[in-house]
Motif scaffolding. Structure first.
Motif, PDB file in Angstrom:
ATOM      1  N   ILE A 355      -2.348   7.975  14.536  1.00 56.66           N
ATOM      2  CA  ILE A 355      -2.154   7.813  13.093  1.00 56.66           C
ATOM      3  C   ILE A 355      -3.442   7.264  12.490  1.00 56.66           C
ATOM      4  N   LYS A 356      -4.040   8.024  11.588  1.00 57.49           N
ATOM      5  CA  LYS A 356      -5.209   7.514  10.870  1.00 57.49           C
ATOM      6  C   LYS A 356      -4.775   6.381   9.932  1.00 57.49           C
ATOM      7  N   ILE A 357      -5.583   5.343   9.857  1.00 55.07           N
ATOM      8  CA  ILE A 357      -5.242   4.162   9.073  1.00 55.07           C
ATOM      9  C   ILE A 357      -5.675   4.356   7.620  1.00 55.07           C
ATOM     10  N   LEU A 358      -4.756   4.088   6.706  1.00 52.79           N
ATOM     11  CA  LEU A 358      -5.089   4.155   5.284  1.00 52.79           C
ATOM     12  C   LEU A 358      -6.041   3.018   4.920  1.00 52.79           C
ATOM     13  N   PRO A 359      -6.975   3.255   3.994  1.00 59.53           N
ATOM     14  CA  PRO A 359      -7.908   2.182   3.593  1.00 59.53           C
ATOM     15  C   PRO A 359      -7.190   0.918   3.119  1.00 59.53           C
ATOM     16  N   ARG A 360      -6.047   1.067   2.460  1.00 61.63           N
ATOM     17  CA  ARG A 360      -5.357  -0.122   1.941  1.00 61.63           C
ATOM     18  C   ARG A 360      -4.661  -0.909   3.047  1.00 61.63           C
ATOM     19  N   TRP A 361      -4.631  -0.355   4.262  1.00 63.70           N
ATOM     20  CA  TRP A 361      -4.038  -1.076   5.393  1.00 63.70           C
ATOM     21  C   TRP A 361      -5.052  -1.966   6.105  1.00 63.70           C
ATOM     22  N   GLU A 362      -6.313  -1.859   5.777  1.00 62.58           N
ATOM     23  CA  GLU A 362      -7.350  -2.585   6.498  1.00 62.58           C
ATOM     24  C   GLU A 362      -7.099  -4.089   6.451  1.00 62.58           C
ATOM     25  N   ASN A 363      -7.137  -4.700   7.631  1.00 61.00           N
ATOM     26  CA  ASN A 363      -6.935  -6.142   7.811  1.00 61.00           C
ATOM     27  C   ASN A 363      -5.537  -6.610   7.402  1.00 61.00           C
ATOM     28  N   ARG A 364      -4.588  -5.677   7.319  1.00 58.69           N
ATOM     29  CA  ARG A 364      -3.213  -6.069   6.978  1.00 58.69           C
ATOM     30  C   ARG A 364      -2.193  -5.440   7.925  1.00 58.69           C
ATOM     31  N   LEU A 365      -2.609  -4.479   8.727  1.00 54.68           N
ATOM     32  CA  LEU A 365      -1.669  -3.694   9.546  1.00 54.68           C
ATOM     33  C   LEU A 365      -1.663  -4.145  10.993  1.00 54.68           C
ATOM     34  N   THR A 366      -0.474  -4.054  11.600  1.00 55.00           N
ATOM     35  CA  THR A 366      -0.366  -4.146  13.051  1.00 55.00           C
ATOM     36  C   THR A 366       0.775  -3.234  13.496  1.00 55.00           C
ATOM     37  N   VAL A 367       0.966  -3.114  14.805  1.00 59.87           N
ATOM     38  CA  VAL A 367       1.970  -2.204  15.367  1.00 59.87           C
ATOM     39  C   VAL A 367       2.767  -2.951  16.415  1.00 59.87           C
ATOM     40  N   VAL A 368       4.088  -2.739  16.433  1.00 60.33           N
ATOM     41  CA  VAL A 368       4.945  -3.281  17.487  1.00 60.33           C
ATOM     42  C   VAL A 368       5.714  -2.127  18.116  1.00 60.33           C
ATOM     43  N   GLY A 425       8.671  10.918  11.395  1.00 55.11           N
ATOM     44  CA  GLY A 425       8.252   9.704  10.713  1.00 55.11           C
ATOM     45  C   GLY A 425       9.360   9.209   9.805  1.00 55.11           C
ATOM     46  N   TYR A 426       9.457   7.907   9.686  1.00 49.28           N
ATOM     47  CA  TYR A 426      10.430   7.299   8.787  1.00 49.28           C
ATOM     48  C   TYR A 426       9.694   6.277   7.915  1.00 49.28           C
ATOM     49  N   ILE A 427       9.804   6.425   6.618  1.00 48.12           N
ATOM     50  CA  ILE A 427       9.187   5.501   5.666  1.00 48.12           C
ATOM     51  C   ILE A 427      10.291   4.654   5.043  1.00 48.12           C
ATOM     52  N   PRO A 428      10.313   3.344   5.307  1.00 48.43           N
ATOM     53  CA  PRO A 428      11.368   2.480   4.745  1.00 48.43           C
ATOM     54  C   PRO A 428      11.315   2.479   3.218  1.00 48.43           C
ATOM     55  N   PRO A 429      12.376   1.980   2.587  1.00 50.18           N
ATOM     56  CA  PRO A 429      12.391   1.892   1.119  1.00 50.18           C
ATOM     57  C   PRO A 429      11.160   1.144   0.611  1.00 50.18           C
ATOM     58  N   VAL A 430      10.707   1.531  -0.565  1.00 47.97           N
ATOM     59  CA  VAL A 430       9.462   0.996  -1.129  1.00 47.97           C
ATOM     60  C   VAL A 430       9.569  -0.518  -1.316  1.00 47.97           C
ATOM     61  N   GLN A 431       8.534  -1.228  -0.861  1.00 48.98           N
ATOM     62  CA  GLN A 431       8.442  -2.660  -1.077  1.00 48.98           C
ATOM     63  C   GLN A 431       7.400  -2.940  -2.168  1.00 48.98           C
ATOM     64  N   ASN A 433       4.719  -4.590  -1.940  1.00 53.02           N
ATOM     65  CA  ASN A 433       3.335  -4.778  -1.501  1.00 53.02           C
ATOM     66  C   ASN A 433       2.481  -3.530  -1.703  1.00 53.02           C
ATOM     67  N   GLY A 434       3.088  -2.382  -2.003  1.00 55.75           N
ATOM     68  CA  GLY A 434       2.340  -1.161  -2.286  1.00 55.75           C
ATOM     69  C   GLY A 434       1.638  -0.563  -1.085  1.00 55.75           C
ATOM     70  N   LEU A 435       2.061  -0.933   0.125  1.00 52.52           N
ATOM     71  CA  LEU A 435       1.385  -0.445   1.321  1.00 52.52           C
ATOM     72  C   LEU A 435       2.052   0.783   1.935  1.00 52.52           C
ATOM     73  N   GLN A 436       3.289   1.091   1.531  1.00 59.08           N
ATOM     74  CA  GLN A 436       3.977   2.228   2.120  1.00 59.08           C
ATOM     75  C   GLN A 436       3.214   3.528   1.857  1.00 59.08           C
ATOM     76  N   PRO A 437       3.125   4.409   2.877  1.00 60.65           N
ATOM     77  CA  PRO A 437       2.495   5.713   2.640  1.00 60.65           C
ATOM     78  C   PRO A 437       3.480   6.654   1.954  1.00 60.65           C
ATOM     79  N   THR A 438       2.963   7.636   1.274  1.00 66.63           N
ATOM     80  CA  THR A 438       3.823   8.700   0.752  1.00 66.63           C
ATOM     81  C   THR A 438       4.046   9.714   1.864  1.00 66.63           C
ATOM     82  N   GLU A 439       5.018  10.596   1.648  1.00 66.39           N
ATOM     83  CA  GLU A 439       5.268  11.635   2.651  1.00 66.39           C
ATOM     84  C   GLU A 439       4.032  12.518   2.825  1.00 66.39           C
ATOM     85  N   ALA A 440       3.342  12.829   1.734  1.00 67.87           N
ATOM     86  CA  ALA A 440       2.131  13.649   1.818  1.00 67.87           C
ATOM     87  C   ALA A 440       1.045  12.930   2.615  1.00 67.87           C
TER      88      ALA A 440
END
Length: 449
Positions: A355-368, A425-431, A433-440
């Motif tokens: 998964i390519k990381i979105l620019p807005r995820w920088e220094n805010r994302l992790t994976v479990v 892929g599953y995108i949870p309901p919008v929060q 924080n504006g970090l959720q990706p769109t389907e596109a």
């Protein structure tokens, strides 16, 4: 779905000894049905040998996978038949018999041993010495040897004449200097050496350059031909070093020379003098702790080199050398002799995607993942890994037999199936924080390895 365009599939890599999957034992035991022409050749071979008690041998890699290879080796506009076989006599190795079509029938005209080999690695036909004819290049797999043997032949006066031979683990064939004749780069892991083989000034095939790769390489993960930024071409060598760490050596091929641009022997082994500050910086941008290899993710021919660092929340586990560390991978390209990062990704090696990381995820994302490669949760990191309330994305790999009602609704199919698996892929309901990706965005971020 965008699948990685590996260079050898895009046509830049003409031939690589490790690029082709070896035939399985079951494949080799199944006797394929002979064509009418193959059957005629087989009868002529049996007649020449005086027996039918022999075993056909099939090349394990390359474009020619049949024990019967038809090619015009003598330039008379009529194809000869080259047959690989092994006599039933105990201790006999592989042999090659050449048959010619004369007066409406096949006749054996030459037979030679395959260098004490138990198997045939490959066969190909390339112009090495002259544009007027092709050399026969055969990779043999000698018994009780960790390396294979490349033999380059010409066919003269109904005989195979050896023009050159070289031990190898992997190799690449290409016209590096654009002179109309093919060159070969071989890699010997036993000697940790790379060799450039070309027609010299005298016209004879010879070793034109060698490169010592250093003594601390434990294995070769991949040997890939591609471009640096611009038109420069190089071989990208992904290697495993000590303590299961990985790095990449980049070898430029120009004017008949092999030039290391990272120079692992200096940077990692401390041999041959001090490395430059740029070489040390480039080396850091190739270090990683997972077997991730170089790739061409967008098909432009320019190779991207990976490096890794622990994702947020995994720094302590990384420092304690624990095994359950999740990594962020940075991919860089070489520009003006400096590796420059171009994108970051989370690579799921076992599941076969990244998964390519979105620019807005920088220094805010992790994976479990809880150790489960079939389901990764991408979350906004907030102090610890146990807080999953801020989930941004979930990627699930399921087998074809699984039904979607076992998972959340609104699953997004990513690409096409890969073997027994499909990816969702599953995108949870919008929060807020504006970090959720769109389907596109998700479909643009997902790549199969």
């Amino acid at each position: 779905m965008k699948k990685i365009s590996a260079i050898f599939l895009a046509g830049l890599l003409l031939f690589s000894g490790c690029s082709f999957p070896a035939a399985t034992t079951a494949d080799l035991m199944r006797a394929p049905k002979l064509t009418e022409e193959q059957a005629a050749v087989n009868r002529a071979l049996s007649s020449a040998l005086g027996t039918e008690d022999y075993k056909l041998k099939y090349p394990l890699s390359g474009s020619y996978r049949s024990a019967y290879v038809f090619y015009d080796v003598d330039g008379d506009a009529v194809q000869e038949a080259l047959v690989f076989y092994q006599p039933s006599v105990e201790g006999s190795g592989v042999r090659i018999n050449i048959l010619d079509y004369q007066n409406g029938e096949w006749r054996s005209i030459y037979d030679i041993s395959g260098e004490g080999s138990g198997d045939v690695d490959y066969i190909t036909f390339e112009s090495m010495e002259s544009k007027d004819y092709k050399n026969i290049i055969i990779g043999w797999r000698p018994e009780n040897s960790v390396e294979k043997l490349m033999a380059i032949y010409t066919f003269e006066d109904n005989r195979l004449i050896t023009r050159f031979d070289e031990r190898y683990s992997q190799f690449i064939i290409r016209d590096f200097d654009q002179d109309g004749l093919m060159d070969i780069v071989t890699l010997s892991l036993r000697r940790n050496m790379m060799t450039l083989v070309s027609a010299g000034q005298s016209g004879e095939i010879e070793t034109t350059d060698t490169l010592d790769l250093g003594q601390n390489i434990k294995s070769i993960e991949q040997m890939l031909l591609g471009r640096l930024s611009g038109s420069r071409q190089a071989i990208f060598l992904d290697v495993m070093l000590e303590r299961s760490s990985y790095a990449t050596e980049i070898i430029e091929i120009e004017d008949g020379r092999l030039t290391p641009l990272i120079d692992l022997s200096r940077v990692y082994d401390g041999e041959g003098g001090d490395p430059s500050p740029q070489q040390e910086e480039n080396f850091i941008l190739t270090r990683r702790y997972e077997p991730i290899v170089c790739m061409d993710s967008n098909g432009d021919g320019i190779i991207e080199v990976p490096s890794s660092q622990p994702l947020l929340g995994y720094e302590e586990a990384y420092n304690d050398l624990e095994e359950n560390v999740m990594y962020l991978t940075t991919f860089s390209i070489l520009q003006q002799d400096a590796l420059t990062p171009v994108f970051q990704a989370c690579v799921n090696i076992e599941a076969g995607y990244f998964i390519k990381i979105l620019p807005r995820w920088e220094n805010r994302l992790t994976v479990v993942s809880d150790g489960n490669p079939n389901q990764w949760q991408f979350i906004e990191y907030r102090e610890n890994l146990n807080d999953l309330s801020n989930e941004l994305l979930r990627i699930t790999r399921v087998s074809r037999g699984d039904t979607l009602d076992r998972f959340e609704r609104n699953q997004i199919l990513l690409g096409t199936s890969r073997g027994l698996y499909r990816f969702y892929g599953y995108i949870p309901p919008v929060q807020e924080n504006g970090l959720q990706p769109t389907e596109a965005e998700l479909k643009e971020m997902f790549f199969l390895l």
